[in-house]
Design a protein around this motif. Sequence first.
Motif, short mmCIF file in Angstrom:
data_model
loop_
_atom_site.label_atom_id
_atom_site.label_comp_id
_atom_site.label_asym_id
_atom_site.label_seq_id
_atom_site.Cartn_x
_atom_site.Cartn_y
_atom_site.Cartn_z
N GLN A 21 34.83 -69.81 -42.99
CA GLN A 21 35.78 -70.92 -42.88
C GLN A 21 35.10 -72.18 -42.36
O GLN A 21 35.36 -73.29 -42.84
CB GLN A 21 36.94 -70.52 -41.97
N LEU A 22 34.22 -72.02 -41.37
CA LEU A 22 33.49 -73.17 -40.82
C LEU A 22 32.60 -73.82 -41.87
O LEU A 22 32.59 -75.05 -42.03
CB LEU A 22 32.68 -72.72 -39.61
N PHE A 23 31.83 -72.99 -42.59
CA PHE A 23 30.94 -73.54 -43.62
C PHE A 23 31.74 -74.25 -44.71
O PHE A 23 31.31 -75.29 -45.23
CB PHE A 23 30.11 -72.42 -44.23
N GLY A 24 32.89 -73.70 -45.06
CA GLY A 24 33.72 -74.33 -46.07
C GLY A 24 34.24 -75.69 -45.62
O GLY A 24 34.24 -76.66 -46.39
N CYS A 25 34.66 -75.79 -44.35
CA CYS A 25 35.15 -77.07 -43.83
C CYS A 25 34.04 -78.12 -43.77
O CYS A 25 34.25 -79.29 -44.12
CB CYS A 25 35.77 -76.87 -42.45
N VAL A 26 32.85 -77.70 -43.32
CA VAL A 26 31.71 -78.62 -43.26
C VAL A 26 31.35 -79.11 -44.66
O VAL A 26 31.06 -80.30 -44.88
CB VAL A 26 30.51 -77.94 -42.59
N ARG A 27 31.39 -78.20 -45.62
CA ARG A 27 31.06 -78.56 -47.00
C ARG A 27 32.10 -79.52 -47.59
O ARG A 27 31.75 -80.50 -48.28
CB ARG A 27 30.95 -77.30 -47.84
N VAL A 28 33.38 -79.29 -47.29
CA VAL A 28 34.44 -80.16 -47.81
C VAL A 28 34.34 -81.55 -47.19
O VAL A 28 34.52 -82.57 -47.90
CB VAL A 28 35.82 -79.52 -47.53
N VAL A 29 34.07 -81.64 -45.90
CA VAL A 29 33.94 -82.94 -45.25
C VAL A 29 32.78 -83.73 -45.85
O VAL A 29 32.89 -84.93 -46.13
CB VAL A 29 33.75 -82.75 -43.73
N TRP A 30 31.67 -83.06 -46.08
CA TRP A 30 30.51 -83.72 -46.71
C TRP A 30 30.85 -84.22 -48.11
O TRP A 30 30.58 -85.37 -48.46
CB TRP A 30 29.33 -82.77 -46.73
N VAL A 70 33.18 -80.66 -33.78
CA VAL A 70 31.79 -81.09 -33.59
C VAL A 70 30.96 -80.90 -34.85
O VAL A 70 30.25 -81.82 -35.29
CB VAL A 70 31.17 -80.36 -32.39
N PRO A 71 30.98 -79.72 -35.51
CA PRO A 71 30.20 -79.59 -36.76
C PRO A 71 30.65 -80.54 -37.85
O PRO A 71 29.82 -80.99 -38.67
CB PRO A 71 30.43 -78.12 -37.16
N ALA A 112 25.08 -74.49 -43.60
CA ALA A 112 24.65 -74.78 -42.23
C ALA A 112 25.71 -75.59 -41.52
O ALA A 112 26.43 -76.39 -42.13
CB ALA A 112 23.32 -75.53 -42.23
N ALA A 113 25.81 -75.37 -40.22
CA ALA A 113 26.73 -76.12 -39.36
C ALA A 113 26.05 -76.31 -38.01
O ALA A 113 25.53 -75.36 -37.42
CB ALA A 113 28.05 -75.38 -39.18
N THR A 114 26.07 -77.56 -37.51
CA THR A 114 25.35 -77.92 -36.29
C THR A 114 26.34 -78.12 -35.14
O THR A 114 27.36 -78.80 -35.28
CB THR A 114 24.54 -79.20 -36.50
N PHE A 115 26.00 -77.52 -33.97
CA PHE A 115 26.78 -77.66 -32.75
C PHE A 115 25.94 -78.39 -31.71
O PHE A 115 24.76 -78.07 -31.53
CB PHE A 115 27.19 -76.28 -32.20
N THR A 116 26.53 -79.34 -31.00
CA THR A 116 25.85 -80.02 -29.90
C THR A 116 26.21 -79.33 -28.59
O THR A 116 26.90 -78.31 -28.56
CB THR A 116 26.26 -81.51 -29.87
N LYS A 117 25.77 -79.92 -27.47
CA LYS A 117 25.94 -79.28 -26.17
C LYS A 117 27.41 -79.05 -25.81
O LYS A 117 27.74 -78.11 -25.09
CB LYS A 117 25.29 -80.13 -25.08
N ALA A 118 28.29 -79.92 -26.30
CA ALA A 118 29.70 -79.81 -25.94
C ALA A 118 30.38 -78.63 -26.61
O ALA A 118 31.49 -78.27 -26.21
CB ALA A 118 30.43 -81.11 -26.32
N ALA A 119 29.77 -78.02 -27.62
CA ALA A 119 30.46 -76.98 -28.38
C ALA A 119 29.74 -75.64 -28.36
O ALA A 119 30.16 -74.71 -29.08
CB ALA A 119 30.63 -77.43 -29.83
N PHE A 120 28.69 -75.49 -27.56
CA PHE A 120 28.02 -74.18 -27.48
C PHE A 120 27.40 -74.02 -26.10
O PHE A 120 27.20 -75.00 -25.36
CB PHE A 120 26.95 -74.04 -28.56
N SER A 121 27.09 -72.79 -25.76
CA SER A 121 26.43 -72.49 -24.49
C SER A 121 25.65 -71.18 -24.64
O SER A 121 26.01 -70.32 -25.44
CB SER A 121 27.47 -72.36 -23.35
N VAL A 122 24.58 -71.07 -23.85
CA VAL A 122 23.73 -69.88 -23.85
C VAL A 122 23.81 -69.26 -22.46
O VAL A 122 23.40 -69.87 -21.47
CB VAL A 122 22.28 -70.22 -24.21
N LYS A 123 24.37 -68.04 -22.40
CA LYS A 123 24.50 -67.32 -21.14
C LYS A 123 23.87 -65.95 -21.29
O LYS A 123 24.43 -65.05 -21.93
CB LYS A 123 25.97 -67.18 -20.75
N GLY A 124 22.67 -65.82 -20.73
CA GLY A 124 21.95 -64.55 -20.85
C GLY A 124 21.49 -64.32 -22.28
O GLY A 124 20.78 -65.15 -22.88
#
Length: 410
Positions: A21-30, A70-71, A112-124
């Motif tokens: 669903q995310l890839f489809g939305c990114v592709r439609v916006v482009w 964000v993506p 492909a879909a890109t996330f910036t700092k506001a939309a992802f986090s790395v915990k462990g």
Amino acid sequence: MKARYKYRFYPTDQQQESLAQLFGCVRVVWNDALASCQSDKYPGYNRLSKALTQSKKTEERRWLKDVSSVPLQQSLKQLDTAFKNFFDSLKGKRKGKKVSQPKFKKKTKRQAATFTKAAFSVKGDVVYLAKIGDLKPIWSRKLPATPSSVTVIKDCANRYFLSFVVEGKPTNIEAESQSIGIDLGLKTFAVMSDGEKVKSPDYSKLDRRIRQRQRQLARQQKGSKRRNKTRLRIAKLHNKIADTRLDFLHKLSTQVVSENQTIVLEDLNVSGMVKNRRLARAISQQGWREFRTLCEAKSEKFGRDFRVINRWEPTSQVCSECGFKWGKLDLSVRSVLCLSCETEQDRDENAARNIETVGMGHRHDLKRTGSDCKTSSEASCWEPSRITEASAGVSMSINQYLWSWDFRYL
């Protein structure tokens, strides 16, 4: 200095649906933004962003709210960068080949879909993505620093990757050698100026299987399930070749850069070489340009000096020992006996030494004093040392050459 760290992960069925669903939305916006730019002039990122916000309020594009914003904004920024590169290329501000206009994205291509700092986090060992959930990639190595962005990638073979952008630091490693020249080729991928030869992996079996699958794909009906299965099989074979080549190039470039302080390569006209229909496939599989890019990037990381000499330097037409110019040789000639110093030179090793000499700031003709010879297109009959035996690789003597010459043409 920024670097990318790429890891593979295996999403669950629910995560696969969310990612689709995310890839489809990114592709439609482009595609929507690019379609609006076809009729009118390019409006810019700000107007495209406002149009995206307005489209979310309509019934046709209301489902864009189901994914992270964000993506979608990053997709517009990437489109803005693509148009900027296109316009700079038209005006001559951008170096290199001409950049084409941005194209529409397809569902069967790489997603492909890109996330910036506001939309992802790395915990462990877990990576959280907004409105996707927790992903557990296979950590083949640790991240050296906190990533600034992450890109979720799905390739043509339905493999999923996480690509992190990290700010890296230069690494200081003492070099064993001062400089090295590298001559790139087909049968032998790289010939070093110190005499070392490196052969590339054999892709012939995989290439043969790809051709068989492509013939099968051409006979199948478009839109059928069997055609889609064949397409995935072809994509997996292509990925296998690409992964094998990339692994080979990474190992070789790391070895070359870590052992030498100055790396010298020749500027090859690859785009012109691939126009030869007999050698285009073999040249494309070698990855010469990718090897140059890796060497240049790793030289910056390890603090090395990376140099590229002019493509018009006659590296194969000059003796590396004395500087004598014997002229242009046929590709079948693999060794040359120099008339001046009587040294038998291997064609590739001689070229590699000349590449190192020119890259370090020296000239061929300064080695040989009192030489008025110029590079010619063909070897003259009065200079018999320029011709060697192509098949056996053993040079002919002067007397043997003169006796084999047809004096009717003198």
